[in-house]
Design an enzyme around this catalytic site. Structure first.
Site, mmCIF file in Angstrom:
data_model
loop_
_atom_site.group_PDB
_atom_site.id
_atom_site.type_symbol
_atom_site.label_atom_id
_atom_site.label_comp_id
_atom_site.label_asym_id
_atom_site.label_seq_id
_atom_site.Cartn_x
_atom_site.Cartn_y
_atom_site.Cartn_z
ATOM 1 N N ASN A 10 0.815 -1.217 0.000
ATOM 2 C CA ASN A 10 0.000 0.000 0.000
ATOM 3 C C ASN A 10 0.852 1.272 0.000
ATOM 4 O OD1 ASN A 10 -2.474 -1.298 -0.051
ATOM 5 N ND2 ASN A 10 -2.581 -1.484 2.171
ATOM 6 N N SER A 119 9.357 1.661 6.949
ATOM 7 C CA SER A 119 8.861 0.496 7.696
ATOM 8 C C SER A 119 8.838 0.773 9.199
ATOM 9 C CB SER A 119 9.765 -0.715 7.417
ATOM 10 O OG SER A 119 10.054 -0.819 6.036
ATOM 11 N N ARG A 151 -1.010 15.211 9.628
ATOM 12 C CA ARG A 151 -2.252 14.873 10.347
ATOM 13 C C ARG A 151 -2.656 16.026 11.266
ATOM 14 N NH1 ARG A 151 -0.323 8.701 11.213
ATOM 15 N NH2 ARG A 151 -1.349 7.891 9.347
ATOM 16 N N HIS A 175 8.057 8.205 16.483
ATOM 17 C CA HIS A 175 6.808 8.042 15.721
ATOM 18 C C HIS A 175 5.922 7.083 16.499
ATOM 19 C CE1 HIS A 175 4.035 7.802 12.485
ATOM 20 N NE2 HIS A 175 4.328 6.559 12.165
HETATM 21 N N1 LIG Z 1 6.735 5.603 8.834
HETATM 22 C C1 LIG Z 1 5.430 5.784 8.739
HETATM 23 O O1 LIG Z 1 4.923 6.859 9.041
HETATM 24 C C2 LIG Z 1 4.560 4.686 8.234
HETATM 25 C C3 LIG Z 1 5.031 3.400 8.198
HETATM 26 N N2 LIG Z 1 4.268 2.388 7.706
HETATM 27 C C4 LIG Z 1 4.877 1.069 7.661
HETATM 28 O O2 LIG Z 1 5.247 0.787 6.309
HETATM 29 C C5 LIG Z 1 5.302 -0.620 6.120
HETATM 30 C C6 LIG Z 1 4.519 -1.006 4.859
HETATM 31 O O3 LIG Z 1 3.143 -0.768 5.052
HETATM 32 P P1 LIG Z 1 2.090 -1.178 3.902
HETATM 33 O O4 LIG Z 1 2.624 -0.764 2.591
HETATM 34 O O5 LIG Z 1 0.772 -0.722 4.344
HETATM 35 O O6 LIG Z 1 2.168 -2.768 3.996
HETATM 36 P P2 LIG Z 1 1.804 -3.801 2.827
HETATM 37 O O7 LIG Z 1 1.639 -5.137 3.471
HETATM 38 O O8 LIG Z 1 0.709 -3.278 1.990
HETATM 39 O O9 LIG Z 1 3.134 -3.819 1.929
HETATM 40 C C7 LIG Z 1 4.345 -4.297 2.389
HETATM 41 C C8 LIG Z 1 5.024 -4.948 1.202
HETATM 42 O O10 LIG Z 1 6.358 -5.326 1.590
HETATM 43 C C9 LIG Z 1 6.646 -6.493 0.839
HETATM 44 N N3 LIG Z 1 7.819 -7.194 1.398
HETATM 45 C C10 LIG Z 1 7.902 -7.945 2.514
HETATM 46 N N4 LIG Z 1 9.157 -8.403 2.647
HETATM 47 C C11 LIG Z 1 9.875 -7.920 1.614
HETATM 48 C C12 LIG Z 1 11.233 -8.042 1.217
HETATM 49 N N5 LIG Z 1 12.108 -8.757 1.916
HETATM 50 N N6 LIG Z 1 11.614 -7.425 0.086
HETATM 51 C C13 LIG Z 1 10.741 -6.685 -0.645
HETATM 52 N N7 LIG Z 1 9.451 -6.529 -0.309
HETATM 53 C C14 LIG Z 1 9.027 -7.153 0.804
HETATM 54 C C15 LIG Z 1 5.372 -7.315 0.936
HETATM 55 O O11 LIG Z 1 5.336 -8.341 -0.043
HETATM 56 C C16 LIG Z 1 4.330 -6.234 0.722
HETATM 57 O O12 LIG Z 1 3.962 -6.118 -0.646
HETATM 58 C C17 LIG Z 1 4.743 -1.229 7.408
HETATM 59 O O13 LIG Z 1 5.799 -1.636 8.249
HETATM 60 C C18 LIG Z 1 3.981 -0.074 8.032
HETATM 61 O O14 LIG Z 1 3.857 -0.208 9.440
HETATM 62 C C19 LIG Z 1 3.006 2.595 7.232
HETATM 63 C C20 LIG Z 1 2.481 3.865 7.251
HETATM 64 C C21 LIG Z 1 3.192 4.998 7.800
HETATM 65 O O1 LIG Z 2 -0.071 3.382 12.370
HETATM 66 C C1 LIG Z 2 0.652 2.599 11.732
HETATM 67 O O2 LIG Z 2 0.909 1.437 12.081
HETATM 68 C C2 LIG Z 2 1.291 3.106 10.474
HETATM 69 C C3 LIG Z 2 1.906 4.389 10.758
HETATM 70 O O3 LIG Z 2 2.994 4.466 11.252
HETATM 71 C C4 LIG Z 2 1.049 5.570 10.642
HETATM 72 O O4 LIG Z 2 0.071 5.567 9.881
HETATM 73 O O5 LIG Z 2 1.347 6.533 11.343
#
Ligand SMILES: NC(=O)C1=CN([C@@H]2O[C@H](COP(=O)(O)OP(=O)(O)OC[C@H]3O[C@@H](n4cnc5c(N)ncnc54)[C@H](O)[C@@H]3O)[C@@H](O)[C@H]2O)C=CC1
Ligand SMILES: O=C([O-])CC(=O)C(=O)O
EC number: 1.1.1.37
Length: 312
Positions: A10, A119, A151, A175
Site C-alpha cells: 500500500n 517500515s 495529520r 513516531h
Molecule cells: N513511517 C510511517 O509513518 C509509516 C510506516 N508504515 C509502515 O510501512 C510498512 C509497509 O506498510 P504497507 O505498505 O501498508 O504494507 P503492505 O503489506 O501493503 O506492503 C508491504 C510490502 O512489503 C513487501 N515485502 C515484505 N518483505 C519484503 C522483502 N524482503 N523485500 C521486498 N518486499 C518485501 C510485501 O510483499 C508487501 O507487498 C509497514 O511496516 C507499516 O507499518 C506505514 C504507514 C506509515
Molecule cells: O499506524 C501505523 O501502524 C502506520 C503508521 O505508522 C502511521 O500511519 O502513522
C-alpha cells in the site's frame, strides 16, 4: 534521476505513484518479494501516464536488485503493517530482518543512494538500516514527521475551517504515542495558533494526532497509505530537486538536545546531499520533558533490537 521504492504494498505503490504522477523522478523502480506484484503495479502506474499526462517511467521487479543499480534515492517500505490491537513495536522482530536484508541489497547495488526508511517501528527500523548501511546519518533517515505533522495540520485546518496549506507546524520525537507536537511552533498564515483556538480544543487535536495512525488502523484493519506514501515522495522530491525544504525527519541524534545515539524526529534541511543540516530547536522545559519521555521509549525498543540481534 533514478528512485527505487522497495515494497510494492500500500505505502510503496502509493509513493511510486506520486513520484511518477508528479514527475519527481524520470525512472522509478518498484521492488517486491511477491512474484509479479511490483511488475503489475508499475505497469498500472505506467498505463495511467497517457491519461494524466506524465512521462516518468515506472518498472517493477521481483527481488531483482540489479535493476535498481545506481539509484539516487531508495525508499524502503517493505515489511508488515500492524493490525488492530497491535502497536508499531509489535512489528519489530519480523520487520528488522526484512529491513536489514533489503538495506544490504540496496547498498550493494546503489552505494551512493540516499535511503529513506518507512517500515515500522520507524525510529528503530531507521536504526537498523543505519547500522546495516554503514553510511553517515545524513544519508540514512526515516519518514514519520511529515506524516504526523500533516495529520496535525489537517485536524487544525478542519477545526479552524482554513486551508491546510496555511498551517505551518513541526512535531518532534518518536513516531508513536510519545511524539512531541509543538503548538508553540504552530502558525496559521503566520499567526500563532494559540491566538485562534482554545487550549482544550488544541489539546484534543494534539491527542488525536498522537493516535493518528491507530485511528486509521481501527477504521481499516490495516495502516494508512495515501498520506504516508505522499510524505515519503515529498522527501524524495526535496532531495532530487535540491529544494532545501525544512521537514521533520528521524535520524540518529548526535548530541543535539543533549541526546546521543538515539533515533528521533527533529527538523532538518533536506537537499541533494540528504540531510544538509540538523536544526536544533530551543525547547522549553515542558517540551524537553516530552522529548525525554520519547527518547526513553525509543531507546528501550532499540535495546530490544540489540538483544534480538545478539541472540540471532
Ligand atoms: N513511517 C510511517 O509513518 C509509516 C510506516 N508504515 C509502515 O510501512 C510498512 C509497509 O506498510 P504497507 O505498505 O501498508 O504494507 P503492505 O503489506 O501493503 O506492503 C508491504 C510490502 O512489503 C513487501 N515485502 C515484505 N518483505 C519484503 C522483502 N524482503 N523485500 C521486498 N518486499 C518485501 C510485501 O510483499 C508487501 O507487498 C509497514 O511496516 C507499516 O507499518 C506505514 C504507514 C506509515
Ligand atoms: O499506524 C501505523 O501502524 C502506520 C503508521 O505508522 C502511521 O500511519 O502513522
Amino acid at each position: 534521476m533514478k528512485v527505487t521504492v522497495v515494497g510494492a504494498g500500500n505505502v510503496g505503490a502509493t509513493c511510486a505513484d506520486v513520484l511518477a504522477t508528479r514527475e519527481i523522478a524520470n525512472e522509478i523502480v518498484l521492488v517486491d518479494i511477491k512474484e509479479g506484484v511490483a511488475q503489475g503495479k508499475a505497469l498500472d502506474i505506467w498505463q495511467k501516464a497517457p491519461i494524466l499526462g506524465y512521462d516518468s517511467r515506472t518498472v517493477g521487479v521481483t527481488s531483482d536488485y540489479a535493476r535498481t543499480a545506481g539509484s539516487d534515492v531508495v525508499v524502503i517500505t517493505s515489511g508488515l503493517p500492524r493490525k488492530p490491537g497491535m502497536t508499531r513495536d509489535d512489528l519489530i522482530s519480523v520487520n528488522a530482518g526484512i529491513v536489514k536484508s533489503v538495506t544490504e541489497q540496496v547498498v550493494a547495488h546503489s552505494p551512493n543512494a540516499i535511503i529513506i526508511i518507512v517500515s515500522n517501528p520507524l525510529d528503530v527500523m531507521t536504526y537498523q538500516a543505519h547500522l546495516t548501511a554503514k553510511l553517515p546519518r545524513e544519508k540514512v533517515f526515516g519518514m514519520a514527521g511529515i506524516l504526523d505533522t500533516a495529520r496535525y495540520r489537517a485536524f487544525l485546518a478542519e477545526a479552524l475551517n482554513v486551508s491546510p496549506k496555511d498551517i505551518q507546524a513541526v512535531l518532534m520525537g518518536g513516531h508513536g504515542d510519545t511524539m512531541v507536537p509543538l503548538p508553540r511552533y504552530t502558525t496559521v498564515g503566520g499567526i500563532p495558533v494559540t491566538e485562534l483556538i482554545g487550549k482544550a480544543e488544541l489539546d484534543a487535536i494534539v491527542e488525536r494526532t498522537k493516535n493518528g495512525g491507530g485511528e486509521l488502523v481501527k477504521l481499516m484493519g490495516t495502516s494508512a497509505w495515501y498520506a504516508p506514501g505522499a510524505a515519503a515522495a515529498q522527501m524524495v522530491e526535496a532531495i532530487v530537486r535540491d529544494q532545501r525544504r525544512v521537514f521533520p525527519v528521524c535520524l540518529e541524534l548526535q548530541g543535539e538536545y543533549g541526546i546521543n545515539g538515539v533515533y528521533l524526529g527533529t527538523p532538518v534541511i533536506l537537499g541533494k546531499n540528504g540531510v544538509e543540516r540538523v536544526i536544533e530547536l530551543q525547547l522549553n522545559d515542558d517540551e524537553k520533558a516530552l522529548l525525554e519521555t520519547s527518547r526513553g521509549h525509543v531507546k528501550e525498543v532499540m535495546e530490544a533490537l540489540d538483544k534480538m540481534t545478539a541472540v540471532a
